[in-house]
Design a protein around this motif. Structure first.
Motif, PDB file in Angstrom:
ATOM      1  N   GLY A 113       0.798  -1.210   0.000  1.00  0.00           N
ATOM      2  CA  GLY A 113       0.000   0.000   0.000  1.00  0.00           C
ATOM      3  C   GLY A 113       0.835   1.266   0.000  1.00  0.00           C
ATOM      4  O   GLY A 113       2.022   1.273   0.343  1.00  0.00           O
ATOM      5  N   ILE A 114       0.167   2.373  -0.352  1.00  0.00           N
ATOM      6  CA  ILE A 114       0.846   3.658  -0.431  1.00  0.00           C
ATOM      7  C   ILE A 114       1.383   4.095   0.932  1.00  0.00           C
ATOM      8  O   ILE A 114       2.403   4.771   1.032  1.00  0.00           O
ATOM      9  N   GLY A 115       0.722   3.696   2.004  1.00  0.00           N
ATOM     10  CA  GLY A 115       1.172   4.069   3.339  1.00  0.00           C
ATOM     11  C   GLY A 115       2.547   3.534   3.656  1.00  0.00           C
ATOM     12  O   GLY A 115       3.388   4.236   4.243  1.00  0.00           O
ATOM     13  N   TRP A 116       2.811   2.275   3.278  1.00  0.00           N
ATOM     14  CA  TRP A 116       4.136   1.697   3.525  1.00  0.00           C
ATOM     15  C   TRP A 116       5.207   2.411   2.718  1.00  0.00           C
ATOM     16  O   TRP A 116       6.342   2.595   3.209  1.00  0.00           O
ATOM     17  N   ASN A 117       4.882   2.826   1.509  1.00  0.00           N
ATOM     18  CA  ASN A 117       5.862   3.536   0.681  1.00  0.00           C
ATOM     19  C   ASN A 117       6.190   4.912   1.262  1.00  0.00           C
ATOM     20  O   ASN A 117       7.344   5.340   1.251  1.00  0.00           O
ATOM     21  N   ILE A 118       5.173   5.611   1.772  1.00  0.00           N
ATOM     22  CA  ILE A 118       5.427   6.914   2.396  1.00  0.00           C
ATOM     23  C   ILE A 118       6.296   6.747   3.632  1.00  0.00           C
ATOM     24  O   ILE A 118       7.270   7.506   3.844  1.00  0.00           O
ATOM     25  N   LEU A 119       5.997   5.753   4.474  1.00  0.00           N
ATOM     26  CA  LEU A 119       6.789   5.522   5.681  1.00  0.00           C
ATOM     27  C   LEU A 119       8.225   5.140   5.340  1.00  0.00           C
ATOM     28  O   LEU A 119       9.167   5.545   6.037  1.00  0.00           O
ATOM     29  N   SER A 120       8.405   4.374   4.284  1.00  0.00           N
ATOM     30  CA  SER A 120       9.760   3.999   3.872  1.00  0.00           C
ATOM     31  C   SER A 120      10.571   5.220   3.444  1.00  0.00           C
ATOM     32  O   SER A 120      11.747   5.359   3.812  1.00  0.00           O
ATOM     33  N   ILE A 286       0.813  14.043  -2.564  1.00  0.00           N
ATOM     34  CA  ILE A 286       1.338  13.467  -1.328  1.00  0.00           C
ATOM     35  C   ILE A 286       2.697  14.072  -0.988  1.00  0.00           C
ATOM     36  O   ILE A 286       2.964  14.459   0.163  1.00  0.00           O
ATOM     37  N   VAL A 287       3.554  14.153  -1.988  1.00  0.00           N
ATOM     38  CA  VAL A 287       4.888  14.730  -1.763  1.00  0.00           C
ATOM     39  C   VAL A 287       4.762  16.177  -1.284  1.00  0.00           C
ATOM     40  O   VAL A 287       5.455  16.606  -0.346  1.00  0.00           O
ATOM     41  N   GLY A 288       3.869  16.939  -1.914  1.00  0.00           N
ATOM     42  CA  GLY A 288       3.696  18.333  -1.507  1.00  0.00           C
ATOM     43  C   GLY A 288       3.141  18.468  -0.101  1.00  0.00           C
ATOM     44  O   GLY A 288       3.613  19.287   0.694  1.00  0.00           O
ATOM     45  N   ILE A 289       2.133  17.646   0.241  1.00  0.00           N
ATOM     46  CA  ILE A 289       1.517  17.748   1.567  1.00  0.00           C
ATOM     47  C   ILE A 289       2.493  17.323   2.665  1.00  0.00           C
ATOM     48  O   ILE A 289       2.619  17.991   3.702  1.00  0.00           O
ATOM     49  N   VAL A 290       3.212  16.220   2.437  1.00  0.00           N
ATOM     50  CA  VAL A 290       4.177  15.765   3.442  1.00  0.00           C
ATOM     51  C   VAL A 290       5.290  16.788   3.613  1.00  0.00           C
ATOM     52  O   VAL A 290       5.721  17.086   4.745  1.00  0.00           O
ATOM     53  N   GLY A 291       5.780  17.359   2.517  1.00  0.00           N
ATOM     54  CA  GLY A 291       6.813  18.392   2.623  1.00  0.00           C
ATOM     55  C   GLY A 291       6.322  19.605   3.385  1.00  0.00           C
ATOM     56  O   GLY A 291       7.058  20.181   4.206  1.00  0.00           O
TER      57      GLY A 291
END
Length: 308
Positions: A113-120, A286-291
């Protein structure tokens, strides 16, 4: 002259004498404020005014970003309608709802899932960023504190800082023989320069009077750093930290595209190979929001530990 007229004259003279003999009384003027009368006349208006002011502030704060997002969505929808294969806002939103309905599923090592990729990706960024802080901030203090070290490091920093972070990736793969430490190496080399430079600039701008007082009091080097340099340099140092985390989060996407494995960058590249453009657009958001969240977190930390 008659007796009546004489009596009238005497009475008039008596009254005039009494008036002249009586001391003048001060004239008291009562001033009623206009605001009091208005407030008393219109109590309902006075009760409504704080709510009206609060509503107006919220309206002024909320309206510009909402208008900006609506304009952005309209431009996006127009471009999507004119471009074949580019999904619009509605289709992307539906795909995002489906994607985040189960962000932590695991089918196999290559389908997670996308969640695991973000955490990685966040784990790699945190590791490289922490290493950069451990090396860069003390080095910045040393360079800013001693003129000899500043002159010695200046040509090295000037030579290596403009190099693209991705140019360091092959060196990392050659040295570490693995993709994951190579990506962390790229994060480290990207994040270390802003920390060194901003910290060194802050140390160099400490007033000489502060250092003269430290000499007079015969303070140790540790006390000079903790009691004088650190409070003054903190704003400069936090600026370098904010620049570093922003650059690190941007670079990790490109690094993971090249190294593979898990991560938001690899996920974007994998979705491109599958021609899933909706997921690519979602990854961009996602990249923009996390940044943005990382930067705002560091802003809060900077305000919490600011000595200004």
């Amino acid at each position: 002259m008659s007796v009546v007229s004489l009596n009238k004259e005497k009475n008039v003279h008596a009254v005039e004498s009494a008036v002249s003999a009586t001391p003048a009384q001060p004239v008291v003027t009562v001033v009623i404020p206009l605001s009091t009368t208005v407030a008393a006349a219109t109590p309902s208006l006075q009760r409504r005014s704080p709510w009206a002011a609060t509503a107006r502030r919220v309206f002024e704060w909320l309206l510009p970003p909402v208008i900006g997002l609506l304009v952005f969505g309209a431009i996006w929808a127009t471009v999507a309608a004119l471009t074949q294969g580019l999904p619009g806002p509605l289709k992307t939103w539906q795909s995002a709802v489906e994607l985040f309905s189960d962000p932590f599923y695991i089918n196999n090592p290559n389908d997670m899932g996308i969640g695991w990729n973000i955490l990685s990706s966040l784990k790699r960024v945190a590791t490289g960023f922490a290493l950069a802080a451990i090396v860069g901030i003390p080095m910045g203090f040393v360079i800013g504190r001693y003129a000899f070290m500043s002159r010695m490091a200046a040509p090295i920093i000037s030579l290596l800082k403009p190099v693209s972070p991705l140019a360091w990736l092959p060196i990392g793969l050659l040295v570490f023989k693995a993709a994951d430490p190579a990506a962390i190496w790229v994060i480290f080399i990207t994040a270390v320069w802003p920390m060194i430079i901003n910290t060194a600039v802050g140390v160099s701008k400490v007033p000489q009077d502060y250092m003269n007082v430290a000499k007079v009091l015969n303070l140790s080097e540790w006390k000079v750093v903790t009691r004088i340099l650190l409070p003054y340099v903190m704003p400069y140092m936090m600026t370098g930290v904010r620049l570093s985390i922003g650059a690190a989060w941007l670079v990790i996407v490109a690094a993971e595209m090249l190294t593979g494995g898990m991560g938001i960058g690899f996920w974007v590249w994998d979705e491109w190979n599958n021609l899933n453009v909706e997921h690519i657009i979602i990854a961009i958001f996602i990249v923009g929001i996390v940044g943005l969240l990382l930067e705002q977190l560091l802003v809060l930390v900077a305000k919490r530990y600011s000595y200004e």
